[in-house]
Design a protein around this motif. Sequence first.
Motif, PDB file in Angstrom:
ATOM      1  N   UNK A  24     -75.759 -35.327  27.453  1.00 45.47           N
ATOM      2  CA  UNK A  24     -76.811 -35.638  28.290  1.00 45.47           C
ATOM      3  C   UNK A  24     -76.954 -37.032  28.685  1.00 45.47           C
ATOM      4  N   UNK A  25     -76.992 -37.182  29.787  1.00 50.40           N
ATOM      5  CA  UNK A  25     -77.223 -38.721  30.187  1.00 50.40           C
ATOM      6  C   UNK A  25     -78.242 -38.767  31.463  1.00 50.40           C
ATOM      7  N   UNK A  26     -79.288 -39.787  31.391  1.00 50.10           N
ATOM      8  CA  UNK A  26     -80.083 -40.280  32.358  1.00 50.10           C
ATOM      9  C   UNK A  26     -80.788 -39.006  32.880  1.00 50.10           C
ATOM     10  N   UNK A  27     -81.022 -37.950  31.900  1.00 51.27           N
ATOM     11  CA  UNK A  27     -81.721 -36.889  32.653  1.00 51.27           C
ATOM     12  C   UNK A  27     -83.078 -36.736  31.914  1.00 51.27           C
ATOM     13  N   UNK A  28     -83.865 -35.708  32.466  1.00 53.10           N
ATOM     14  CA  UNK A  28     -85.261 -35.411  31.975  1.00 53.10           C
ATOM     15  C   UNK A  28     -85.498 -34.268  32.207  1.00 53.10           C
ATOM     16  N   UNK A  29     -86.098 -33.305  31.184  1.00 49.55           N
ATOM     17  CA  UNK A  29     -86.146 -31.990  31.170  1.00 49.55           C
ATOM     18  C   UNK A  29     -84.816 -31.189  30.963  1.00 49.55           C
ATOM     19  N   UNK A  30     -84.346 -31.247  29.698  1.00 46.83           N
ATOM     20  CA  UNK A  30     -83.118 -30.324  29.542  1.00 46.83           C
ATOM     21  C   UNK A  30     -83.425 -29.322  28.336  1.00 46.83           C
ATOM     22  N   UNK A  31     -83.254 -28.063  28.361  1.00 49.40           N
ATOM     23  CA  UNK A  31     -83.411 -27.464  27.319  1.00 49.40           C
ATOM     24  C   UNK A  31     -82.009 -26.819  26.902  1.00 49.40           C
ATOM     25  N   UNK A  32     -81.513 -26.872  25.583  1.00 43.81           N
ATOM     26  CA  UNK A  32     -80.376 -25.953  25.209  1.00 43.81           C
ATOM     27  C   UNK A  32     -80.975 -24.944  24.022  1.00 43.81           C
ATOM     28  N   UNK A  33     -80.748 -23.547  24.425  1.00 44.31           N
ATOM     29  CA  UNK A  33     -81.342 -22.871  23.422  1.00 44.31           C
ATOM     30  C   UNK A  33     -80.336 -21.612  23.215  1.00 44.31           C
ATOM     31  N   UNK A  34     -80.362 -20.899  21.931  1.00 43.69           N
ATOM     32  CA  UNK A  34     -79.705 -19.667  21.633  1.00 43.69           C
ATOM     33  C   UNK A  34     -77.961 -19.944  21.928  1.00 43.69           C
ATOM     34  N   UNK A  35     -77.660 -21.137  21.504  1.00 40.41           N
ATOM     35  CA  UNK A  35     -76.295 -21.460  21.701  1.00 40.41           C
ATOM     36  C   UNK A  35     -75.173 -21.582  20.711  1.00 40.41           C
ATOM     37  N   UNK A  36     -73.843 -21.520  20.322  1.00 36.79           N
ATOM     38  CA  UNK A  36     -72.965 -21.542  19.469  1.00 36.79           C
ATOM     39  C   UNK A  36     -72.074 -22.837  19.943  1.00 36.79           C
ATOM     40  N   UNK A  37     -71.849 -24.023  19.039  1.00 40.10           N
ATOM     41  CA  UNK A  37     -71.013 -24.988  19.581  1.00 40.10           C
ATOM     42  C   UNK A  37     -69.959 -25.513  18.304  1.00 40.10           C
ATOM     43  N   UNK A  38     -68.645 -25.090  18.800  1.00 41.46           N
ATOM     44  CA  UNK A  38     -67.573 -25.310  17.648  1.00 41.46           C
ATOM     45  C   UNK A  38     -66.926 -26.432  18.590  1.00 41.46           C
TER      46      UNK A  38
END
Length: 395
Positions: free
Chosen positions: A203-217
């Motif tokens: 995320x860069x230069x951004x406002x209002x970001x939600x990240x939910x219920x996720x899996x990151x490998x």
Amino acid sequence: MAISIMFQIFIVTFLQYFSASILAANPTYNVISYGAKADGKSDCAKAFQAAWGAACASASPATINVPRGRYILGNVHFEGSTCKNNAITIQIDGTLLAPSNYNAIGNSVHWLMFKRVTGVSIRGGTLDGLGANLWVCKASGKKCPQGATSLAFLNSNKISISGLTSINSQMFHIVIHGCRDTKLQNIKIIAPDESPNTDGIHIGRSSGVSITNSRIATGDDCISMSPGTSNVFVQNVACGPGHGISIGSPGWVLNEAGVENVTVKSCVLSGTQNGVRIKTWARPSNGFVRNVHYEDLTMVNVINPIIIDQNYCPNNKNCPNQSSGVKISGVTYKNIHGTSATETGVSLKCSKAEPCTGIKLDKVMLNYKNKAVGTVCGNAVQTMDGVIKPLKCLA
Ligand SMILES: *[C@@H]1O[C@H](CO)[C@@H](O)[C@H](O)[C@H]1NC(C)=O
Ligand SMILES: *[C@@H]1O[C@H](CO)[C@@H](O)[C@H](O)[C@H]1NC(C)=O
């Protein structure tokens, strides 16, 4: 007479209703109708572009359908500046594949790029960047392309991405840059531990970001946030392998937008290089990181569970004063538990020019080999509440 007038009114009303319902029927655009072939052989970029063009030209909410199957795509630029539409859903039931020769997209920064769009939703689908051969090239020390981000949203508003899987991106998996109001949910990101620069969500230069219920490998940061980012909410994200959830790296530039109002909650970090990290360049800067809340996090065998590093300066180059101008304030670590893979579980190395203020540790209970972790601090001024053992290094 009366009957005929009533009949006419009925007819007119009926026609109005009927035409309104035709207008309201949301058009759908199937990429197959625009020439895409789900055979895993033909390049479908033109067909996707054409379907996008048609959806953009319609003013009513539209759906672009990508049916089951495998679609090879070269670079696609979904441009929004001339769109009449601000409600386009892209329903993907298939897999989008990068061309098997990594050079085809490897020199462009982004593989699938949405620019200046409003109200775009992506639902479902798999993106396969087929990055493995490029990583091999990079590891060999040969000259190779830098690689492309698999999916980028640039200068866009009201974006929603849900149920998407991204595997083996050449570089970053997903980039959100210059955006307002972005929701990512039920995202799955998969790449090997050793894959280079494969950040999960950047995320860069951004406002209002939600990240939910996720899996990151993945092979780099699961989530990374760079300068100019605010109002971020991360919840129920499982990260690992990877380099953790990072704010980094502010402070390269003298005049720089800050990072503020970030919440990371109810996440599990397993086998990662870092848990939650704030990393800034040891360079003069008027940047800042403030109002960051880490809460209810579980660390499982994490190398650096809690880390602030303001001395970042690879090869000690370009850091005239070896001290960061980035001001870090108001960072809360609350209810952080689990295990560290190293003795130092908490490392707060702040800037000597701009000491951290308002660092609060509340119920931080991390173990290394069944004993409370050690802590290292420098230039950190904190308010303390609750438990951290041992707390020797904080003033
Ligand atoms: C901070 O971010 C949250 C999202 O996590 C948002 O709901 C809230 O309005 C933001 N606060 C301010 C003061 O902007
Ligand atoms: C280095 O630090 C000194 C004093 O802290 C300051 O006067 C000087 O401007 C700094 N140099 C740079 C390049 O920022």
